[in-house]
Design a protein around this motif. Structure first.
Motif, PDB file in Angstrom:
ATOM      1  N   ALA A  25       9.532  -3.042  -6.987  1.00 38.94           N
ATOM      2  CA  ALA A  25       8.504  -2.446  -6.117  1.00 38.94           C
ATOM      3  C   ALA A  25       9.090  -1.298  -5.300  1.00 38.94           C
ATOM      4  N   GLN A  26      10.403  -1.371  -5.006  1.00 41.56           N
ATOM      5  CA  GLN A  26      11.051  -0.308  -4.228  1.00 41.56           C
ATOM      6  C   GLN A  26      11.486   0.863  -5.103  1.00 41.56           C
ATOM      7  N   GLY A  27      11.361   0.720  -6.415  1.00 42.36           N
ATOM      8  CA  GLY A  27      11.781   1.768  -7.326  1.00 42.36           C
ATOM      9  C   GLY A  27      10.775   2.911  -7.397  1.00 42.36           C
ATOM     10  N   PRO A  28      11.101   3.922  -8.180  1.00 39.88           N
ATOM     11  CA  PRO A  28      10.284   5.139  -8.237  1.00 39.88           C
ATOM     12  C   PRO A  28       8.849   4.901  -8.718  1.00 39.88           C
ATOM     13  N   LEU A  29       8.610   3.808  -9.474  1.00 35.56           N
ATOM     14  CA  LEU A  29       7.267   3.548  -9.994  1.00 35.56           C
ATOM     15  C   LEU A  29       6.546   2.466  -9.192  1.00 35.56           C
ATOM     16  N   GLY A  30       7.148   2.062  -8.055  1.00 39.09           N
ATOM     17  CA  GLY A  30       6.644   0.923  -7.275  1.00 39.09           C
ATOM     18  C   GLY A  30       5.148   0.952  -7.021  1.00 39.09           C
ATOM     19  N   GLU A  31       4.630   2.142  -6.749  1.00 40.20           N
ATOM     20  CA  GLU A  31       3.209   2.269  -6.397  1.00 40.20           C
ATOM     21  C   GLU A  31       2.268   1.944  -7.552  1.00 40.20           C
ATOM     22  N   PHE A  33       2.401  -0.507  -9.813  1.00 39.20           N
ATOM     23  CA  PHE A  33       2.216  -1.898 -10.225  1.00 39.20           C
ATOM     24  C   PHE A  33       1.118  -2.556  -9.392  1.00 39.20           C
ATOM     25  N   ASP A  34       0.392  -3.491 -10.006  1.00 42.85           N
ATOM     26  CA  ASP A  34      -0.733  -4.115  -9.301  1.00 42.85           C
ATOM     27  C   ASP A  34      -0.275  -4.946  -8.107  1.00 42.85           C
ATOM     28  N   LEU A  35       0.759  -5.740  -8.307  1.00 43.22           N
ATOM     29  CA  LEU A  35       1.233  -6.632  -7.249  1.00 43.22           C
ATOM     30  C   LEU A  35       2.748  -6.663  -7.262  1.00 43.22           C
ATOM     31  N   SER A  36       3.329  -7.077  -6.136  1.00 51.03           N
ATOM     32  CA  SER A  36       4.778  -7.310  -6.127  1.00 51.03           C
ATOM     33  C   SER A  36       5.091  -8.518  -5.260  1.00 51.03           C
ATOM     34  N   LEU A  37       6.222  -9.147  -5.548  1.00 45.90           N
ATOM     35  CA  LEU A  37       6.669 -10.316  -4.795  1.00 45.90           C
ATOM     36  C   LEU A  37       7.446  -9.882  -3.562  1.00 45.90           C
ATOM     37  N   GLN A  38       7.351 -10.699  -2.487  1.00 44.44           N
ATOM     38  CA  GLN A  38       8.193 -10.486  -1.303  1.00 44.44           C
ATOM     39  C   GLN A  38       9.633 -10.886  -1.607  1.00 44.44           C
ATOM     40  N   ASP A  39       9.764 -12.031  -2.313  1.00 46.58           N
ATOM     41  CA  ASP A  39      11.104 -12.420  -2.757  1.00 46.58           C
ATOM     42  C   ASP A  39      10.993 -13.027  -4.146  1.00 46.58           C
ATOM     43  N   THR A  40      12.109 -13.067  -4.862  1.00 48.81           N
ATOM     44  CA  THR A  40      12.040 -13.385  -6.287  1.00 48.81           C
ATOM     45  C   THR A  40      11.728 -14.855  -6.566  1.00 48.81           C
ATOM     46  N   LEU A  41      11.739 -15.715  -5.548  1.00 48.05           N
ATOM     47  CA  LEU A  41      11.409 -17.124  -5.775  1.00 48.05           C
ATOM     48  C   LEU A  41       9.895 -17.375  -5.729  1.00 48.05           C
ATOM     49  N   ILE A 262      12.443   2.854 -14.284  1.00 46.47           N
ATOM     50  CA  ILE A 262      11.964   1.844 -13.330  1.00 46.47           C
ATOM     51  C   ILE A 262      12.797   1.752 -12.053  1.00 46.47           C
ATOM     52  N   TYR A 263      14.075   2.121 -12.110  1.00 46.32           N
ATOM     53  CA  TYR A 263      14.921   2.064 -10.913  1.00 46.32           C
ATOM     54  C   TYR A 263      15.451   3.444 -10.564  1.00 46.32           C
ATOM     55  N   ASP A 264      15.744   3.620  -9.302  1.00 43.89           N
ATOM     56  CA  ASP A 264      16.455   4.802  -8.846  1.00 43.89           C
ATOM     57  C   ASP A 264      17.959   4.535  -9.015  1.00 43.89           C
ATOM     58  N   THR A 265      18.716   5.583  -9.270  1.00 49.34           N
ATOM     59  CA  THR A 265      20.162   5.376  -9.467  1.00 49.34           C
ATOM     60  C   THR A 265      20.829   4.790  -8.221  1.00 49.34           C
ATOM     61  N   SER A 266      20.189   4.933  -7.063  1.00 51.29           N
ATOM     62  CA  SER A 266      20.765   4.373  -5.828  1.00 51.29           C
ATOM     63  C   SER A 266      20.594   2.857  -5.748  1.00 51.29           C
ATOM     64  N   GLN A 267      19.859   2.262  -6.708  1.00 50.87           N
ATOM     65  CA  GLN A 267      19.520   0.837  -6.570  1.00 50.87           C
ATOM     66  C   GLN A 267      20.561  -0.125  -7.160  1.00 50.87           C
ATOM     67  N   LYS A 268      21.727   0.374  -7.512  1.00 51.71           N
ATOM     68  CA  LYS A 268      22.810  -0.480  -8.004  1.00 51.71           C
ATOM     69  C   LYS A 268      22.394  -1.320  -9.204  1.00 51.71           C
ATOM     70  N   VAL A 269      21.902  -0.665 -10.220  1.00 54.65           N
ATOM     71  CA  VAL A 269      21.486  -1.390 -11.418  1.00 54.65           C
ATOM     72  C   VAL A 269      22.361  -0.977 -12.602  1.00 54.65           C
TER      73      VAL A 269
END
Lengths: 338, 338
Positions: A25-31, A33-41, A262-269
């Protein structure tokens, strides 16, 4: 051997749903997506149950957007990365409709769309639901190390996307995005054995599928506004461009990879994203919106899969790759029925 | 929801191949299999590689009997019990043809036939290769205990069949066995949580599929010379008969289970056989020969699958079941083309 199939009845994407984890959700395409989780659990008691929640949610969103009840779906085609595809099976349990489980690793997204599009050519099949998911914490601990272990990763490693995507396919005549062409993938293995180099292992399969697609159809790469691979990420993407160049096909103009987008290079992926959900959410979230906006009209997606298991790796086997390609094009209506 | 599909173009079984382990070769149907192993390792360095050898051999036999080269097959549809269906993926690697990986646990045999039969309705699809396998030592150690451990099993437990079956489907008009009708299964879960009671977990799914088959088609059970489930074994078989009786359908006359047929009760297999190969070798080995002999003309096969994983079991989940039914009938020729 089956050449690229032009679908006699293009399969309309009647509705879709996407949900992602917080990092996506914080990545460049975050906007997009229909929904996103607050945390992965996702308030569940295990990550496996969280992944089920993701797929269930994507399915609910897709059914809502298509304005169709689950009982009017003819068949659910779903797959995921977990052993025995439990995410898909347990989601199917709650729907009460026929279920075909598939496994193509991260190529499951287009494998499902391809089977769905082909089944819709049958007169008696009118609505197919396709779904796929992945979860960083379920996949990492199953394939490599538990995320709690904090193992260091090399720069060629990829980050499994947490998310799920679902699409309702049908025959409706309205204007909208349709699957028009399908190139089924072959298993290609050039001997890569390092499970932290998935992009390199899968790139030859993507090259095989894309090359056959252009050979079979006589189309040039620039027929499509964008050509997407699923999760080759930065390493595999470069290899694919080189491999295609060697075959005389220039992809440099309009080619992208979902794992890069899907991710920005700053996102440590490291090299970028991977996982069944990677191509599913980028295509069903971001790209469908671009099709609806009119900024693109023709899209070719080749989701890529690495068909190894921890057991095959431990037994010294190399990593076979596969890629199924599906063309998604805006059609102004008047085709099909129902 | 998709009702039972009558195939417009019945899918001819142009060739088939079966291979089993030594125990299956010593069972009551031993004579009907094409090949058998002297020992379950098949001169390989691991049981996983032995299972690959089984599937590769079944595929070779099926291609030979159908007199077709691999490169003339449009698509391979295959699945097995191993994590990430590595048996199927690694077999596909050697064939160089498009591959669709499926997972339906022990229902994979009819899931593959069903998808193959439906894909053949497409004009451009002419030959589909379906394959499945299981191996006692790979499955037991993955799902329950390594066989070397010698864990004691309760009488409701089943014995995973070592073997593989493959079939070439096509549109040829010659007299022979054809797939004529397909009922895709739904996931049914009545809450069984004991992984040593697979028959009980899968019987409700078989009941759902068979009941819908007869409802949809208006056929009575005695339309078929034999109705077969895949691997309910002795425990699940009795439960299925009861469940169907409760729905007003009498199966007692012509119903059998492949897991019961494949072993003799003296072979220490507890409730009977299981595994993807169980229904595959019984149907493609024994039953096809009966069709060719003319002792039966119409067969309904509902391969059954338990869609759990060790992880889902450890997390307290119950065991969802599924069953896909396929009718195989002798047709005297004149239908189809190619």
């Amino acid at each position: 051997m089956l050449p690229t199939i032009e679908l006699t009845v293009p399969a309309a994407i009647l509705g879709s749903g996407t949900i992602v984890g917080p990092k996506e959700a914080q990545g460049p395409l975050g906007e997009s997506f229909d929904l996103s989780l607050q945390d992965t659990l996702a308030n569940q008691s295990s990550w496996e149950k969280a992944e089920q929640h993701l797929m269930q949610t994507a399915i609910r969103l897709a059914l809502e957007q298509a304005r169709i009840q689950a009982e009017n779906i003819d068949v659910l085609i779903a797959g995921d990365l977990l052993n025995q595809i439990i995410t898909s099976s347990f989601c199917a349990r709650g729907l009460g409709i026929p279920f075909l489980g598939i496994y193509g690793a991260c190529s499951s997204f287009t494998e499902g769309l391809a089977i769905g599009g082909l089944l819709l050519q049958n007169e008696s099949v009118n609505h197919v639901l396709c779904a796929t998911s992945s979860h960083n914490s379920t996949a990492e601990r199953q394939y490599r190390y538990p995320t709690e272990y904090g193992g260091q990763l090399p720069p060629t490693a990829q980050f499994t996307v947490t998310g799920a995507g679902a699409a309702v396919l049908g025959k409706r005549a309205k204007a909208g995005p349709h699957l028009t062409r399908i190139t089924l993938g072959r298993v290609i293995d050039l001997g890569v054995t390092n499970p932290f180099e998935m992009g390199a292992a899968m790139a030859p399969a993507a090259a095989d599928t894309l090359y056959r697609h252009f050979q079979d159809t006589g189309l040039e790469p620039d027929y499509y506004d964008i050509i997407l691979t699923g999760d080759l990420a930065r390493v595999g993407k470069k290899i694919l461009i080189d491999l295609m160049q060697n075959k005389g096909v220039n992809l440099s103009g309009n080619y992208e990879d979902c794992g890069v987008l899907i991710y920005d290079t700053s996102q440590k992926v490291n090299a970028g994203g991977s996982g069944c959900a990677c191509s599913a959410v980028v295509v069903l979230g971001h790209m469908l919106k671009e099709l609806y906006k009119g900024s693109i009209k023709r899209l070719l997606v080749a989701a890529t899969g690495a068909l190894m298991s921890p057991t095959s790796y431990q037994q010294g086997e190399s990593i076979p790759g596969i890629a199924h390609a599906v063309a998604i094009e805006w059609i102004d209506g008047g085709i099909g029925n129902g």
